[in-house]
Design a protein around this motif. Structure first.
Motif, PDB file in Angstrom:
ATOM      1  N   GLU A  87       0.830  -1.206   0.000  1.00 60.78           N
ATOM      2  CA  GLU A  87       0.000   0.000   0.000  1.00 60.78           C
ATOM      3  C   GLU A  87       0.867   1.259   0.000  1.00 60.78           C
ATOM      4  OE1 GLU A  87      -3.420   1.985   2.923  1.00 60.78           O
ATOM      5  OE2 GLU A  87      -2.594  -0.006   3.341  1.00 60.78           O
ATOM      6  N   GLN A  88       0.523   2.199  -0.853  1.00 59.69           N
ATOM      7  CA  GLN A  88       1.112   3.531  -0.949  1.00 59.69           C
ATOM      8  C   GLN A  88       2.639   3.521  -0.784  1.00 59.69           C
ATOM      9  OE1 GLN A  88      -1.056   6.106  -1.759  1.00 59.69           O
ATOM     10  NE2 GLN A  88       0.737   7.373  -2.175  1.00 59.69           N
ATOM     11  N   VAL A  92      -1.770  -0.950  -3.912  1.00 62.84           N
ATOM     12  CA  VAL A  92      -2.966  -0.271  -3.401  1.00 62.84           C
ATOM     13  C   VAL A  92      -2.658   1.204  -3.171  1.00 62.84           C
ATOM     14  CG1 VAL A  92      -4.665  -0.188  -1.531  1.00 62.84           C
ATOM     15  CG2 VAL A  92      -3.757  -2.395  -2.301  1.00 62.84           C
ATOM     16  N   ALA A  93      -3.549   2.071  -3.626  1.00 66.03           N
ATOM     17  CA  ALA A  93      -3.405   3.514  -3.421  1.00 66.03           C
ATOM     18  C   ALA A  93      -4.217   3.950  -2.214  1.00 66.03           C
ATOM     19  CB  ALA A  93      -3.877   4.279  -4.658  1.00 66.03           C
ATOM     20  N   ASP A  94      -3.578   4.693  -1.319  1.00 63.54           N
ATOM     21  CA  ASP A  94      -4.262   5.240  -0.142  1.00 63.54           C
ATOM     22  C   ASP A  94      -4.214   6.765  -0.160  1.00 63.54           C
ATOM     23  OD1 ASP A  94      -5.295   5.992   2.297  1.00 63.54           O
ATOM     24  OD2 ASP A  94      -3.777   5.009   3.510  1.00 63.54           O
ATOM     25  N   CYS A 106      -5.401   8.568  -3.183  1.00 64.84           N
ATOM     26  CA  CYS A 106      -6.768   8.341  -3.674  1.00 64.84           C
ATOM     27  C   CYS A 106      -7.787   8.862  -2.665  1.00 64.84           C
ATOM     28  CB  CYS A 106      -6.987   6.854  -3.938  1.00 64.84           C
ATOM     29  SG  CYS A 106      -8.562   6.495  -4.741  1.00 64.84           S
ATOM     30  N   ASP A 125      -9.952  10.630  -8.284  1.00 68.14           N
ATOM     31  CA  ASP A 125      -8.649   9.996  -8.060  1.00 68.14           C
ATOM     32  C   ASP A 125      -8.692   8.520  -8.416  1.00 68.14           C
ATOM     33  OD1 ASP A 125      -7.279  12.273  -7.161  1.00 68.14           O
ATOM     34  OD2 ASP A 125      -7.966  11.979  -5.106  1.00 68.14           O
ATOM     35  N   LEU A 126      -9.777   7.855  -8.068  1.00 67.44           N
ATOM     36  CA  LEU A 126      -9.917   6.436  -8.401  1.00 67.44           C
ATOM     37  C   LEU A 126      -9.796   6.229  -9.905  1.00 67.44           C
ATOM     38  CD1 LEU A 126     -12.716   4.090  -7.040  1.00 67.44           C
ATOM     39  CD2 LEU A 126     -11.951   3.987  -9.385  1.00 67.44           C
ATOM     40  N   ILE A 137      -7.775   0.217  -4.000  1.00 67.30           N
ATOM     41  CA  ILE A 137      -7.791   1.545  -3.379  1.00 67.30           C
ATOM     42  C   ILE A 137      -8.184   1.398  -1.918  1.00 67.30           C
ATOM     43  CG2 ILE A 137      -8.346   2.788  -5.505  1.00 67.30           C
ATOM     44  CD1 ILE A 137     -11.291   2.942  -4.305  1.00 67.30           C
ATOM     45  N   ASN A 138      -7.721   2.344  -1.106  1.00 65.43           N
ATOM     46  CA  ASN A 138      -8.100   2.403   0.307  1.00 65.43           C
ATOM     47  C   ASN A 138      -9.060   3.576   0.489  1.00 65.43           C
ATOM     48  OD1 ASN A 138      -8.333   2.533   3.086  1.00 65.43           O
ATOM     49  ND2 ASN A 138      -6.152   2.255   3.474  1.00 65.43           N
ATOM     50  N   ALA A 156     -15.151   0.879  -8.034  1.00 65.43           N
ATOM     51  CA  ALA A 156     -13.958   0.034  -7.999  1.00 65.43           C
ATOM     52  C   ALA A 156     -14.297  -1.388  -8.421  1.00 65.43           C
ATOM     53  CB  ALA A 156     -13.338   0.046  -6.609  1.00 65.43           C
TER      54      ALA A 156
END
Length: 351
Positions: A213-214, A241-243, A246, A251-252, A262-263, A282
């Motif tokens: 993540e990130q 995973v983008a936190d 996003c 942004d998604l 995504i988070n 998503a």
């Protein structure tokens, strides 16, 4: 409708250290929205993602300025209030959005997840977070979690100021004590540069972690931020995973070609309205959803829990590490959180 604001403190039993610093306590806002003999409640507060920062005092000032305008408005239909909500910062919008949804659910006598047609049987176990520190401290934190709940999904914070060697030591040390069937997730909180991420991500894939993540710091320039994920996507088999990068649906859509998940965090997205839209979008795009938190209490996480049937990677453990939370969190079965069957957000006061 009338809006009342008050403040409350949330203190962590174990301070949490990530790449951007350590948090031991926060001050949050309680919103109480009264109309027709029903009170809807919401929670919010300030937070910092490294490239965006919101102070709780500023969020409170935004909401206090709304109080006179709300006197002449009705809490439903929610669509009629969208222009009002759109002008608020994400954390201010989150607090009011939660209170409105809680009021709406109570008015109809149903929990939100049921009104949305979601199935609580689809909920899966939440991860528990291990902050940065010495290996001994990290392993002690894992043992403390295991005394509290099964802790079958472990999220380890990396991006240590002590460098990549320390990050690797933490991964190897935690892996050594995982039980059969446990999974290890990695969250760098933007703590690596591009070169470091290129070194760590393939190595982490070889270690059997289930997601990263990130890895890179979020950037204010959307194109530069997107380019960072594009440079890493497909580097290894582990999902990316983008936190912090996003925040909302825009942004998604910007990041969707370059990430695997995504988070969603409600104070980041601005509440359940955007969070629900992001989760459903998503899914349509083939991305997995993580549902996360900051130093959030039981009220805020009870709101977030209404989305859990749409989530593959729950990460709602912040309320489980509080010593003075005035509200209970989502219902729990082992380490599986489920949205309450009570109306609205389903939140209850402690005691």
């Amino acid at each position: 409708m009338r809006l009342r604001l008050s403040r409350f403190r949330l203190s962590k039993a174990v301070p949490l250290a990530i790449s951007r610093g350590t948090t031991s306590a926060v001050e949050h806002l309680l919103l109480e929205l009264d109309h027709g003999g029903i009170t809807g409640r919401g929670e919010t507060g300030g937070f910092d993602t490294g490239h965006r920062h919101y102070e709780t005092d500023a969020v409170a000032a935004e909401l206090e300025a709304l109080v006179p305008r709300l006197d002449s408005l009705e809490p439903q239909p929610l669509q009629a209030l969208e222009p009002l909500l759109a002008g608020l910062s994400p954390p201010a919008r989150c607090g009011l959005d939660l209170a409105l949804h809680d009021w709406w659910g109570q008015r109809l006598g149903q929990p939100l997840h049921r009104l949305w047609g979601l199935d609580p049987a689809a909920c899966v176990a939440t991860s528990v977070t291990l902050g940065l520190g010495s290996l001994a401290a990290v392993l002690a934190r894992l043992e403390r979690w295991r005394q509290q709940l099964p802790a079958t999904r472990v999220k380890l914070k990396l991006g240590s100021p002590d460098g990549l060697a320390h990050d690797r030591q933490l991964v190897e040390g935690v892996k050594a004590v995982l039980r059969p069937g446990d999974e290890l997730q990695i969250d760098a909180n933007g703590g690596w540069d591009l070169e470091g991420a290129h070194q760590m991500i393939p190595w982490l894939a070889d270690q059997g972690v289930v997601l990263v993540e990130q890895p890179l710091p979020p950037l204010a320039d959307p194109e530069a931020d997107r380019a960072g994920f594009a440079a890493l996507h497909g580097l290894a088999s582990v999902p990316l995973v983008a936190d912090e990068s996003c925040w909302d649906l825009c942004d998604l859509l910007r990041l969707a070609p370059h990430v695997d998940g995504i988070n969603i965090k409600l104070v980041k997205s601005g509440g359940l309205s955007e969070g629900l839209l992001m989760a459903r979008t998503a899914h349509r795009l083939g991305l997995k959803v993580m549902l996360g938190c900051y130093s959030d209490g039981g009220l805020l996480n009870s709101g977030a829990a209404q989305l859990l049937p749409l989530v593959q990677w729950p990460d709602l453990d912040s309320h489980l590490n509080l010593v003075d939370d005035p509200f209970s969190g989502p219902d729990r079965q082992g380490d599986r959180l489920v949205p309450a069957d009570r109306p609205g957000l389903g939140v209850q006061e402690v005691g």
